[in-house]
Write a protein that holds these residues in place. Structure first.
Motif, PDB file in Angstrom:
ATOM      1  N   ASN A 187       1.007  -1.253   0.060  1.00 23.13           N
ATOM      2  CA  ASN A 187      -0.250   0.095   0.151  1.00 23.13           C
ATOM      3  C   ASN A 187       1.064   1.066  -0.119  1.00 23.13           C
ATOM      4  O   ASN A 187       1.340   1.546   1.325  1.00 23.13           O
ATOM      5  CB  ASN A 187      -0.673  -0.077   1.818  1.00 23.13           C
ATOM      6  N   GLY A 188       0.564   2.192  -1.209  1.00 22.81           N
ATOM      7  CA  GLY A 188       2.029   2.794  -0.921  1.00 22.81           C
ATOM      8  C   GLY A 188       1.613   4.472   0.147  1.00 22.81           C
ATOM      9  O   GLY A 188       2.284   5.104  -0.267  1.00 22.81           O
ATOM     10  N   ALA A 189      -0.236   4.724  -0.223  1.00 21.58           N
ATOM     11  CA  ALA A 189      -0.136   5.552   0.371  1.00 21.58           C
ATOM     12  C   ALA A 189      -0.007   5.214   1.509  1.00 21.58           C
ATOM     13  O   ALA A 189       0.544   6.189   2.397  1.00 21.58           O
ATOM     14  CB  ALA A 189      -2.130   5.622   0.145  1.00 21.58           C
ATOM     15  N   TYR A 209       2.172   3.469   3.419  1.00 24.04           N
ATOM     16  CA  TYR A 209       4.006   4.051   3.392  1.00 24.04           C
ATOM     17  C   TYR A 209       4.334   4.922   3.384  1.00 24.04           C
ATOM     18  O   TYR A 209       4.856   6.319   4.083  1.00 24.04           O
ATOM     19  CB  TYR A 209       5.291   3.646   2.414  1.00 24.04           C
ATOM     20  N   GLU A 210       3.602   6.106   2.026  1.00 25.16           N
ATOM     21  CA  GLU A 210       4.253   7.762   2.020  1.00 25.16           C
ATOM     22  C   GLU A 210       3.682   8.245   3.785  1.00 25.16           C
ATOM     23  O   GLU A 210       4.404   8.561   4.504  1.00 25.16           O
ATOM     24  CB  GLU A 210       3.713   8.251   0.939  1.00 25.16           C
ATOM     25  N   LEU A 238       6.455   7.077   6.308  1.00 20.23           N
ATOM     26  CA  LEU A 238       7.946   7.960   5.859  1.00 20.23           C
ATOM     27  C   LEU A 238       7.251   9.426   6.860  1.00 20.23           C
ATOM     28  O   LEU A 238       8.127  10.129   7.326  1.00 20.23           O
ATOM     29  CB  LEU A 238       8.083   7.639   5.213  1.00 20.23           C
ATOM     30  N   THR A 239       6.019   9.565   5.635  1.00 14.15           N
ATOM     31  CA  THR A 239       5.860  11.579   7.005  1.00 14.15           C
ATOM     32  C   THR A 239       5.894  11.423   7.413  1.00 14.15           C
ATOM     33  O   THR A 239       6.175  12.586   8.092  1.00 14.15           O
ATOM     34  CB  THR A 239       4.847  12.016   5.431  1.00 14.15           C
ATOM     35  N   GLN A 289      17.676  11.104   5.498  1.00 11.94           N
ATOM     36  CA  GLN A 289      17.521  10.402   4.317  1.00 11.94           C
ATOM     37  C   GLN A 289      18.468   8.922   4.478  1.00 11.94           C
ATOM     38  O   GLN A 289      17.808   8.046   3.881  1.00 11.94           O
ATOM     39  CB  GLN A 289      17.372  11.475   3.321  1.00 11.94           C
ATOM     40  N   LEU A 291      15.248   7.025   5.939  1.00 15.52           N
ATOM     41  CA  LEU A 291      14.448   6.429   5.770  1.00 15.52           C
ATOM     42  C   LEU A 291      15.018   4.927   4.546  1.00 15.52           C
ATOM     43  O   LEU A 291      14.195   4.595   4.103  1.00 15.52           O
ATOM     44  CB  LEU A 291      13.941   8.139   4.390  1.00 15.52           C
ATOM     45  N   HIS A 301      13.572   1.309   3.867  1.00 14.97           N
ATOM     46  CA  HIS A 301      13.284   1.117   2.826  1.00 14.97           C
ATOM     47  C   HIS A 301      13.722  -0.846   2.611  1.00 14.97           C
ATOM     48  O   HIS A 301      12.925  -1.436   2.492  1.00 14.97           O
ATOM     49  CB  HIS A 301      13.424   2.109   1.770  1.00 14.97           C
ATOM     50  N   LEU A 317      12.229  12.041  -1.951  1.00 14.02           N
ATOM     51  CA  LEU A 317      12.620  10.861  -1.738  1.00 14.02           C
ATOM     52  C   LEU A 317      11.459  10.021  -0.879  1.00 14.02           C
ATOM     53  O   LEU A 317      11.289   8.753  -1.488  1.00 14.02           O
ATOM     54  CB  LEU A 317      13.679  10.465   0.155  1.00 14.02           C
ATOM     55  N   ILE A 318      10.398  10.481  -0.503  1.00 12.82           N
ATOM     56  CA  ILE A 318       9.672   9.956   0.423  1.00 12.82           C
ATOM     57  C   ILE A 318       9.109   9.644  -0.522  1.00 12.82           C
ATOM     58  O   ILE A 318       8.603   8.312  -1.286  1.00 12.82           O
ATOM     59  CB  ILE A 318       8.654  10.221   1.085  1.00 12.82           C
ATOM     60  N   ALA A 319       8.221  10.270  -1.953  1.00 11.56           N
ATOM     61  CA  ALA A 319       7.911  10.391  -2.491  1.00 11.56           C
ATOM     62  C   ALA A 319       7.946   9.195  -3.570  1.00 11.56           C
ATOM     63  O   ALA A 319       7.894   8.439  -4.374  1.00 11.56           O
ATOM     64  CB  ALA A 319       7.305  11.557  -3.883  1.00 11.56           C
ATOM     65  N   LEU A 359      10.162   6.924  -2.156  1.00  9.30           N
ATOM     66  CA  LEU A 359      10.328   5.282  -2.087  1.00  9.30           C
ATOM     67  C   LEU A 359       8.670   4.573  -2.021  1.00  9.30           C
ATOM     68  O   LEU A 359       8.535   3.944  -2.488  1.00  9.30           O
ATOM     69  CB  LEU A 359      10.814   5.986  -0.999  1.00  9.30           C
ATOM     70  N   ALA A 360       8.046   5.790  -2.440  1.00  7.90           N
ATOM     71  CA  ALA A 360       6.112   5.743  -1.760  1.00  7.90           C
ATOM     72  C   ALA A 360       5.887   5.187  -3.299  1.00  7.90           C
ATOM     73  O   ALA A 360       4.858   4.597  -3.396  1.00  7.90           O
ATOM     74  CB  ALA A 360       5.489   6.156  -1.039  1.00  7.90           C
TER      75      ALA A 360
END
Lengths: 217, 214
Positions: A52-54, A56-57, A60-61, A86, A89, A93, B7-9, B11-12
């Motif tokens: 699920n990309g959303a 994950y974003e 991380l945010t 970074q 992160l 990942h 970077l976050i964008a 990676l996701a």
């Protein structure tokens, strides 16, 4: 917490296991918030692992300010904080498959962060040592304005230069401060080129030991 | 320079489901099963030492065998535990007690049998044969451990590598004590742990040089 749980819709099994990190008994409001946030992150990470990309974003945010604060608290210099975050992160990942959603997310994240922070601190101290040793000696003049903040001050450097044996001080004066070539310095002093190299090396080693050694104590 | 939000964008942006690793102890059990299987396969091809039934009743032999086995098992468990970020670093001490016992009972025969002088002149001694078996067992086990623990390279590469090489050493020593008439523990430890330590030292040295040159 509820927002994430409703959105995430974990299975009954996962929900039961994830509640284990909530802790039991009366807890302060801050602790409850932190605990709820950690459960949120656990769920978001589990969903990220499922592709699920959303989620994950969002994860991380949300962890980024926490990581910035941690870097700052652990003594990372302001210019390096963003690079360290970074790094963390990217490591998160790369090894996200090692996260087990039945375990709390906090210790997993903190362990990764600590590892990258220690690496950065090592690099930072190495860089500071090199800068402190080289800037005054390679800058051409012993001008305090060219010396980085926190490095050796001019008066101290001049005092230490005066303490050097005559031959070493002359070598530093000609080769580093007046920027003469080895050949020119050799004809000025009547010493051989290799002798000048040795004298310069000894002088720099001594200055570095005295100045940086003192700073570290 | 890439900003953190960028970077976050990135990676996701390519969400792909990933397969979660099983708990570390389970993964250690898988690796130990591979070791047992490998030793079993070698036992089919390579005859067990003829004096094994007698030796199994002798305390010194059993002590060496069991401590090597315990070292291998516990070092494997410790290596897999340490390869996960949130486990205590104290797990690294887990194989030390059996390792102490093992080291106190090892012999050095294999280090002294490189050549044999007989009626046919100078020939390769039993150490050469030991070395072949050591490679046959150690190499696939080391390769399997490297594949299963490669993610630890970003975390604690030195401790995990040394523990993994200790696990390989322990299991190789068990295999060798079943097939070979002379004790090869010192050779095994030197080969596995020594080569890992040399590689780590080389990496550290080159890494420091590289960073200094930059």
């Amino acid at each position: 917490m509820t927002r994430a749980r409703e959105g995430a819709g974990p299975t009954r099994h996962n929900e039961r296991r994830l509640r284990l990190v909530d802790g039991a008994g009366p807890v302060a409001a801050d602790d409850r918030d932190a605990s709820a946030r950690e459960v949120d992150w656990s769920i978001l990470m589990a969903r990220s692992q499922d592709g699920n990309g959303a989620a994950y974003e969002r994860l991380l945010t949300e962890v980024t300010p926490f990581l910035r604060a941690r870097c700052s608290r652990r003594g990372i210099g302001q210019p390096d904080i963003e690079d360290t975050v970074q790094d963390i992160l990217l490591t998160l990942h790369a090894i996200r498959a090692t996260y087990d959603p039945t375990r709390p997310f906090g210790p997993w994240l903190v362990a990764i962060a600590n590892r990258r922070i220690v690496d950065r601190l090592r690099r930072q101290s190495r860089r500071n040592a090199i800068n402190a040793a080289l800037i005054p000696l390679t800058s051409g003049t012993v001008d305090g304005t060219e010396i980085a903040e926190g490095a050796i001050d001019r008066a101290k450097l001049v005092a230490e230069l005066a303490q050097l044996p005559d031959a070493q001080r002359q070598a530093i004066q000609l080769l580093k401060l007046e920027e003469q070539t080895l050949r020119q310095a050799s004809s000025t002093t009547g010493r051989s080129i290799s002798s000048l190299k040795v004298l310069t090396h000894r002088a720099i080693t001594r200055l570095r030991r005295v100045l940086i050694g003192e700073e570290n104590h | 320079m890439t900003t953190t939000p960028e970077l976050i964008a990135t990676l996701a942006s390519h969400p792909t489901p990933i397969r979660r690793y099983r708990p570390p102890v389970q993964r250690a059990v898988v690796w130990l099963s591979v070791s047992a299987l490998l030793i079993g396969v070698i036992a089919i091809e390579h005859p067990l030492r003829p004096d094994l039934p007698t030796l199994l009743h002798q305390t010194p032999y059993l002590l060496t065998l069991c401590s090597a086995l315990a070292t291998g098992v516990l070092a494997a468990i410790a290596a897999f535990l340490l390869s996960v970020p949130d486990r205590s670093r104290l797990w690294g001490f887990l194989p030390l007690p059996p390792m102490g016992l093992w080291l106190s009972s090892v012999g050095y025969q294999c280090l002294t049998h490189w050549v044999a002088i007989g009626p046919k002149g100078i020939t390769l001694g039993q150490t050469a044969d030991c070395f072949a078996t050591l490679t046959l067992v150690g190499l696939p086990l080391g390769l399997a451990a490297s594949l299963m623990l490669h993610h630890a390279a970003r975390l604690d590469v030195a401790k995990v590598s040394l523990l993994a090489s200790l696990a390989v050493s322990g299991m190789t020593a068990v295999a060798m004590s079943l097939f070979h008439p002379i004790d090869a523990s010192v050779l095994i430890l030197t080969f596995n742990v020594g080569s890992t330590a040399v590689l780590l030292g080389l990496g550290l040295f080159l890494g420091t040089r590289f960073r200094r040159d930059r």
